[in-house]
Design a protein around this motif. Structure first.
Motif, PDB file in Angstrom:
ATOM      1  N   LYS A   1       0.836  -1.208   0.000  1.00  0.00           N
ATOM      2  CA  LYS A   1       0.000   0.000   0.000  1.00  0.00           C
ATOM      3  C   LYS A   1       0.867   1.252   0.000  1.00  0.00           C
ATOM      4  N   LYS A   2       1.944   1.227   0.779  1.00  0.00           N
ATOM      5  CA  LYS A   2       2.841   2.391   0.818  1.00  0.00           C
ATOM      6  C   LYS A   2       3.455   2.661  -0.554  1.00  0.00           C
ATOM      7  N   ALA A   3       3.749   1.591  -1.281  1.00  0.00           N
ATOM      8  CA  ALA A   3       4.343   1.737  -2.616  1.00  0.00           C
ATOM      9  C   ALA A   3       3.365   2.363  -3.616  1.00  0.00           C
ATOM     10  N   GLN A   4       2.063   2.279  -3.333  1.00  0.00           N
ATOM     11  CA  GLN A   4       1.049   2.841  -4.223  1.00  0.00           C
ATOM     12  C   GLN A   4       0.835   4.339  -4.021  1.00  0.00           C
ATOM     13  N   LEU A   5       1.276   4.865  -2.885  1.00  0.00           N
ATOM     14  CA  LEU A   5       1.001   6.261  -2.538  1.00  0.00           C
ATOM     15  C   LEU A   5       1.589   7.284  -3.522  1.00  0.00           C
ATOM     16  N   PRO A   6       2.840   7.119  -3.987  1.00  0.00           N
ATOM     17  CA  PRO A   6       3.396   8.135  -4.887  1.00  0.00           C
ATOM     18  C   PRO A   6       2.564   8.357  -6.160  1.00  0.00           C
ATOM     19  N   SER A   7       1.861   7.320  -6.609  1.00  0.00           N
ATOM     20  CA  SER A   7       1.076   7.449  -7.846  1.00  0.00           C
ATOM     21  C   SER A   7      -0.304   8.053  -7.616  1.00  0.00           C
ATOM     22  N   ALA A   8      -0.673   8.269  -6.370  1.00  0.00           N
ATOM     23  CA  ALA A   8      -1.971   8.886  -6.070  1.00  0.00           C
ATOM     24  C   ALA A   8      -1.882  10.384  -6.363  1.00  0.00           C
ATOM     25  N   THR A   9      -2.804  10.880  -7.174  1.00  0.00           N
ATOM     26  CA  THR A   9      -2.729  12.292  -7.601  1.00  0.00           C
ATOM     27  C   THR A   9      -3.958  13.112  -7.227  1.00  0.00           C
ATOM     28  N   THR A  10      -5.003  12.449  -6.750  1.00  0.00           N
ATOM     29  CA  THR A  10      -6.224  13.182  -6.418  1.00  0.00           C
ATOM     30  C   THR A  10      -6.606  12.972  -4.953  1.00  0.00           C
ATOM     31  N   LYS A  11      -7.456  13.873  -4.495  1.00  0.00           N
ATOM     32  CA  LYS A  11      -7.954  13.779  -3.125  1.00  0.00           C
ATOM     33  C   LYS A  11      -8.710  12.470  -2.912  1.00  0.00           C
ATOM     34  N   ASP A  12      -9.548  12.094  -3.886  1.00  0.00           N
ATOM     35  CA  ASP A  12     -10.345  10.867  -3.756  1.00  0.00           C
ATOM     36  C   ASP A  12      -9.461   9.632  -3.629  1.00  0.00           C
ATOM     37  N   GLN A  13      -8.371   9.599  -4.410  1.00  0.00           N
ATOM     38  CA  GLN A  13      -7.458   8.452  -4.338  1.00  0.00           C
ATOM     39  C   GLN A  13      -6.798   8.349  -2.966  1.00  0.00           C
ATOM     40  N   LEU A  14      -6.372   9.484  -2.437  1.00  0.00           N
ATOM     41  CA  LEU A  14      -5.726   9.480  -1.121  1.00  0.00           C
ATOM     42  C   LEU A  14      -6.716   9.131  -0.007  1.00  0.00           C
ATOM     43  N   VAL A  15      -7.947   9.611  -0.135  1.00  0.00           N
ATOM     44  CA  VAL A  15      -8.976   9.287   0.857  1.00  0.00           C
ATOM     45  C   VAL A  15      -9.242   7.783   0.845  1.00  0.00           C
ATOM     46  N   SER A  16      -9.300   7.200  -0.356  1.00  0.00           N
ATOM     47  CA  SER A  16      -9.527   5.763  -0.484  1.00  0.00           C
ATOM     48  C   SER A  16      -8.393   4.970   0.156  1.00  0.00           C
ATOM     49  N   HIS A  17      -7.145   5.368  -0.129  1.00  0.00           N
ATOM     50  CA  HIS A  17      -5.992   4.703   0.481  1.00  0.00           C
ATOM     51  C   HIS A  17      -6.041   4.854   2.002  1.00  0.00           C
ATOM     52  N   GLY A  18      -6.390   6.053   2.447  1.00  0.00           N
ATOM     53  CA  GLY A  18      -6.436   6.328   3.876  1.00  0.00           C
ATOM     54  C   GLY A  18      -7.435   5.450   4.610  1.00  0.00           C
ATOM     55  N   LYS A  19      -8.594   5.251   4.022  1.00  0.00           N
ATOM     56  CA  LYS A  19      -9.627   4.406   4.635  1.00  0.00           C
ATOM     57  C   LYS A  19      -9.162   2.955   4.732  1.00  0.00           C
ATOM     58  N   GLU A  20      -8.514   2.487   3.659  1.00  0.00           N
ATOM     59  CA  GLU A  20      -8.018   1.102   3.671  1.00  0.00           C
ATOM     60  C   GLU A  20      -6.960   0.906   4.749  1.00  0.00           C
ATOM     61  N   VAL A  21      -6.034   1.870   4.842  1.00  0.00           N
ATOM     62  CA  VAL A  21      -4.973   1.781   5.844  1.00  0.00           C
ATOM     63  C   VAL A  21      -5.566   1.822   7.245  1.00  0.00           C
ATOM     64  N   GLN A  22      -6.537   2.694   7.454  1.00  0.00           N
ATOM     65  CA  GLN A  22      -7.175   2.810   8.771  1.00  0.00           C
ATOM     66  C   GLN A  22      -7.838   1.497   9.181  1.00  0.00           C
ATOM     67  N   ASN A  23      -8.546   0.876   8.243  1.00  0.00           N
ATOM     68  CA  ASN A  23      -9.202  -0.405   8.542  1.00  0.00           C
ATOM     69  C   ASN A  23      -8.188  -1.492   8.900  1.00  0.00           C
ATOM     70  N   HIS A  24      -7.107  -1.551   8.144  1.00  0.00           N
ATOM     71  CA  HIS A  24      -6.079  -2.558   8.424  1.00  0.00           C
ATOM     72  C   HIS A  24      -5.381  -2.275   9.756  1.00  0.00           C
ATOM     73  N   TRP A  25      -5.162  -1.013  10.052  1.00  0.00           N
ATOM     74  CA  TRP A  25      -4.498  -0.648  11.298  1.00  0.00           C
ATOM     75  C   TRP A  25      -5.341  -1.083  12.494  1.00  0.00           C
ATOM     76  N   ILE A  26      -6.658  -0.902  12.397  1.00  0.00           N
ATOM     77  CA  ILE A  26      -7.543  -1.335  13.482  1.00  0.00           C
ATOM     78  C   ILE A  26      -7.492  -2.851  13.629  1.00  0.00           C
ATOM     79  N   ALA A  27      -7.517  -3.557  12.490  1.00  0.00           N
ATOM     80  CA  ALA A  27      -7.453  -5.023  12.520  1.00  0.00           C
ATOM     81  C   ALA A  27      -6.137  -5.499  13.148  1.00  0.00           C
ATOM     82  N   ILE A  28      -5.051  -4.807  12.836  1.00  0.00           N
ATOM     83  CA  ILE A  28      -3.742  -5.152  13.404  1.00  0.00           C
ATOM     84  C   ILE A  28      -3.755  -4.956  14.915  1.00  0.00           C
ATOM     85  N   ARG A  29      -4.333  -3.858  15.361  1.00  0.00           N
ATOM     86  CA  ARG A  29      -4.386  -3.580  16.806  1.00  0.00           C
ATOM     87  C   ARG A  29      -5.194  -4.658  17.544  1.00  0.00           C
ATOM     88  N   ILE A  30      -6.262  -5.136  16.903  1.00  0.00           N
ATOM     89  CA  ILE A  30      -7.060  -6.205  17.523  1.00  0.00           C
ATOM     90  C   ILE A  30      -6.230  -7.484  17.628  1.00  0.00           C
TER      91      ILE A  30
END
Length: 282
Positions: free
Chosen positions: A109-138
């Motif tokens: 996912k981190k490797a995909q960030l440089p190619s993100a060019t719009t707000k919507d793309q970054l928001v989408s990546h952010g939501k995915e990372v947030q969900n995985h981070w919560i799952a990791i904490r559990i």
């Protein structure tokens, strides 16, 4: 060949390094968050192309640092699990397999960030990372519970071995015609405390085993499961605390028994004395 002691020391060094690195990553994450919020405020104020571009770049950096925090957190858990001698190989393997899966996903996912060019793309990546981070904490809450269980198992096992040695001392004194009534009472009390410690340990195991991600996919569902995981972990940790109280009581019985044995044998050592360094798990 590498000795067991050398291997254990390397594991402890790795854990210490992981904790130190985690602290540095957290500081970098905080700086990135501050920079992002400043850029966002500037964009809200001016709403021009330059401020939007700056905000998107800071958002990428902030998200990248968020991923670094998750990766560093995983490294701390993995290195800690390798310092616990009584975790089974199956437990270590399961832990590493689950966490390596999460690490691989985060790195991709981190490797995909440089190619993100719009707000919507970054928001989408952010939501995915947030969900995985919560799952990791559990998941890591459950793993932390397993580590606590390994600690208490170690001291309970030591207590069981001491109980056997103390019984042998009593039997030996009986053969010599010594009065062992006080020692037998202490041994009975020690064994009772160990039984109670095991009951609390078993309650902790049952509680920690309830922690998990059971099909949650949305942020709301994951947050609900994280809340439940935190509550279960707190409950399980309380059972461990109670188990430790019984272990400490058993240790007091042991120390008194050692005094009794010394007074009856006139010796400064015995099999029970040699094992009298009972301890409790933190």
């Amino acid at each position: 060949a590498e000795s067991l002691q050398e291997r254990d020391q390397k594991a402890k060094d790795r854990y210490s390094q992981a904790k130190s690195s985690y602290a540095k990553v957290i500081n970098e994450y905080k700086r990135a968050k501050t920079d992002f919020l400043k850029a966002k405020d500037k964009y809200v104020q001016y709403k021009d192309g330059n401020s939007l571009k700056a905000t998107l770049e800071q958002a990428k950096n902030y998200l990248s640092r968020s991923i670094d925090v998750a990766l560093s957190h995983i490294e701390v858990i993995q290195s800690n699990s390798n310092t616990i001698p009584l975790l089974t190989e199956d437990q270590r393997k399961t832990t590493n397999t689950e966490l390596n899966f999460e690490k691989d996903w985060l790195i991709q996912k981190k490797a995909q960030l440089p190619s993100a060019t719009t707000k919507d793309q970054l928001v989408s990546h952010g939501k995915e990372v947030q969900n995985h981070w919560i799952a990791i904490r559990i998941k890591t809450k459950k793993m932390a519970g397993e580590i606590l269980i390994a600690h208490i198992n170690r001291v309970i096992t030591k207590g069981d071995n001491i109980s056997i040695e103390l019984q042998a001392n009593i039997d030996s004194l009986k053969v010599k015609g010594k009065d062992t009534s006080t020692l037998e009472k202490l041994l009975a009390d020690l064994n009772k405390n160990l039984v109670l410690a095991k009951q609390k340990r078993d309650s902790a195991i049952a509680t920690f085993n309830q922690i998990g991600v059971s099909g949650a996919t949305t942020l709301e569902q994951l947050n609900a499961e994280l809340k439940e995981a935190n509550e279960l972990f707190k409950k399980g940790k309380e059972f461990i605390r109670q188990a430790n109280q019984y272990v400490r009581s058993a240790h007091k019985d042991l120390k008194e028994a050692v005094k009794q044995i010394r007074s009856q044998t006139g010796s400064s050592s015995s099999s029970a004395v040699s094992s009298s360094g009972g301890e409790s798990s933190s």
